[in-house]
Motif scaffolding. Structure first.
Motif, short mmCIF file in Angstrom:
data_model
loop_
_atom_site.label_atom_id
_atom_site.label_comp_id
_atom_site.label_asym_id
_atom_site.label_seq_id
_atom_site.Cartn_x
_atom_site.Cartn_y
_atom_site.Cartn_z
N MET A 246 0.77 -1.22 -0.15
CA MET A 246 0.04 0.18 -0.10
C MET A 246 0.83 1.15 0.00
SD MET A 246 -3.22 0.85 2.89
CE MET A 246 -3.56 2.31 2.47
N ALA A 247 0.58 2.20 -0.78
CA ALA A 247 1.30 3.53 -0.77
C ALA A 247 1.26 4.30 0.55
CB ALA A 247 0.65 4.35 -1.87
N GLN A 248 2.22 4.76 0.89
CA GLN A 248 2.33 5.68 1.82
C GLN A 248 1.95 7.28 1.71
OE1 GLN A 248 6.27 5.21 3.97
NE2 GLN A 248 5.64 6.45 5.81
N LEU A 249 1.17 7.66 2.47
CA LEU A 249 0.90 8.80 2.69
C LEU A 249 1.86 9.92 3.11
CD1 LEU A 249 -1.20 11.19 1.38
CD2 LEU A 249 -2.42 10.98 3.60
N LYS A 250 2.50 10.90 2.42
CA LYS A 250 3.69 11.57 2.83
C LYS A 250 3.16 13.03 3.16
CE LYS A 250 7.20 8.77 1.36
NZ LYS A 250 8.63 8.55 0.83
N GLU A 251 2.63 13.58 2.24
CA GLU A 251 2.13 15.06 2.09
C GLU A 251 0.78 15.19 2.02
OE1 GLU A 251 6.16 17.42 0.56
OE2 GLU A 251 4.50 17.07 -0.71
N ILE A 252 0.26 16.20 2.69
CA ILE A 252 -1.36 16.49 2.41
C ILE A 252 -1.10 18.11 1.83
CG2 ILE A 252 -3.45 17.19 3.32
CD1 ILE A 252 -2.87 15.03 5.36
N SER A 253 -1.93 18.36 0.65
CA SER A 253 -2.19 19.64 0.21
C SER A 253 -3.58 20.31 0.18
CB SER A 253 -1.32 19.55 -1.18
OG SER A 253 -1.59 20.96 -1.96
N VAL A 254 -3.75 21.54 0.51
CA VAL A 254 -4.88 21.89 0.56
C VAL A 254 -4.87 23.20 0.21
CG1 VAL A 254 -5.75 20.94 2.63
CG2 VAL A 254 -4.79 23.07 3.06
N GLY A 255 -6.23 23.99 -0.32
CA GLY A 255 -6.22 25.16 -1.14
C GLY A 255 -7.44 25.96 -0.88
N PHE A 256 -7.66 26.98 -0.78
CA PHE A 256 -8.97 27.71 -0.39
C PHE A 256 -8.61 29.07 -1.33
CE2 PHE A 256 -11.91 30.25 2.05
CZ PHE A 256 -12.88 29.26 2.08
N THR A 257 -9.72 29.36 -1.98
CA THR A 257 -10.10 30.65 -2.93
C THR A 257 -11.24 31.36 -2.62
OG1 THR A 257 -8.41 29.68 -4.41
CG2 THR A 257 -9.96 31.56 -5.15
N PHE A 258 -11.21 32.48 -2.41
CA PHE A 258 -12.44 33.30 -2.41
C PHE A 258 -12.38 34.39 -3.24
CE2 PHE A 258 -14.60 37.26 -0.74
CZ PHE A 258 -15.79 36.85 -0.56
N SER B 282 -12.86 42.05 -9.99
CA SER B 282 -13.07 41.11 -8.83
C SER B 282 -11.81 41.13 -8.07
CB SER B 282 -13.50 39.86 -9.67
OG SER B 282 -12.37 39.28 -10.19
N LEU B 283 -11.87 40.49 -6.90
CA LEU B 283 -11.17 40.57 -5.76
C LEU B 283 -10.74 39.04 -5.67
CD1 LEU B 283 -9.03 41.36 -3.43
CD2 LEU B 283 -11.14 41.33 -2.23
N ARG B 284 -9.60 38.45 -5.74
CA ARG B 284 -9.43 37.02 -5.44
C ARG B 284 -8.60 36.81 -4.33
NH1 ARG B 284 -7.87 32.76 -10.01
NH2 ARG B 284 -5.92 31.96 -8.87
N VAL B 285 -8.74 36.08 -3.39
CA VAL B 285 -7.49 35.76 -2.31
C VAL B 285 -7.56 34.33 -2.31
CG1 VAL B 285 -7.19 35.91 0.10
CG2 VAL B 285 -8.50 37.93 -1.26
N ASP B 286 -6.18 33.74 -2.43
CA ASP B 286 -5.93 32.58 -2.44
C ASP B 286 -4.83 32.22 -1.26
OD1 ASP B 286 -7.08 31.90 -4.80
OD2 ASP B 286 -5.21 32.96 -5.75
N ALA B 287 -4.96 30.94 -0.60
CA ALA B 287 -4.09 30.56 0.23
C ALA B 287 -4.13 28.88 -0.06
CB ALA B 287 -4.62 30.77 1.79
N GLY B 288 -2.87 28.36 0.17
CA GLY B 288 -2.58 27.16 -0.06
C GLY B 288 -1.29 26.54 0.80
N LEU B 289 -1.32 25.50 1.31
CA LEU B 289 -0.42 24.71 2.15
C LEU B 289 -0.12 23.49 1.42
CD1 LEU B 289 -2.68 25.79 4.99
CD2 LEU B 289 -0.34 26.14 5.30
N VAL B 290 0.89 23.04 1.74
CA VAL B 290 1.41 21.81 1.63
C VAL B 290 2.27 21.17 3.09
CG1 VAL B 290 3.08 19.89 0.44
CG2 VAL B 290 2.07 21.92 -0.73
N VAL B 291 1.47 20.20 3.73
CA VAL B 291 2.04 19.94 5.07
C VAL B 291 2.65 18.37 4.92
CG1 VAL B 291 1.44 19.55 7.21
CG2 VAL B 291 0.19 21.05 5.86
N SER B 292 3.96 18.17 5.45
CA SER B 292 4.22 16.82 5.57
C SER B 292 4.23 16.19 6.81
CB SER B 292 6.11 17.16 5.40
OG SER B 292 6.54 17.54 4.36
N LEU B 293 3.83 14.93 6.42
CA LEU B 293 3.17 14.02 7.52
C LEU B 293 4.48 13.58 8.42
CD1 LEU B 293 0.29 12.20 5.88
CD2 LEU B 293 -0.06 14.09 7.57
N ALA B 294 4.35 13.56 9.64
CA ALA B 294 5.51 12.70 10.59
C ALA B 294 4.96 11.45 10.73
CB ALA B 294 5.66 13.50 11.89
#
Length: 66
Positions: A1-13, A22-34
């Motif tokens: 089975m593959a091992q999950l190493k990172e999680i990526s999330v993004g949010f845009t308004f 228009s106004l667009r505000v973005d945020a994104g994160l890449v988190v490494s799992l311990a």
């Protein structure tokens, strides 16, 4: 089975300001799992952080004229 190493999330308004602007505000994160991290918990925390960053961006431009 593959091992999950990172999680990526993004949010845009995006807000229509009228007059073809228009106004667009973005945020994104890449988190490494311990080792031993619960991926769902890490995802939920990253999602909240991204949403908070977008909110701060919106608050920073309130009342500004473009």
């Amino acid at each position: 089975m593959a091992q999950l190493k990172e999680i990526s999330v993004g949010f845009t308004f995006t807000k229509n300001l009228g007059n073809y602007q228009s106004l667009r505000v973005d945020a994104g994160l890449v988190v490494s799992l311990a080792p031993g991290d619960n991926p769902q918990t890490v995802y939920a925390e990253a999602w909240q952080t991204a949403k908070q960053q977008v909110k701060q961006g919106i608050d920073a431009v309130k009342g500004e004229v473009f």
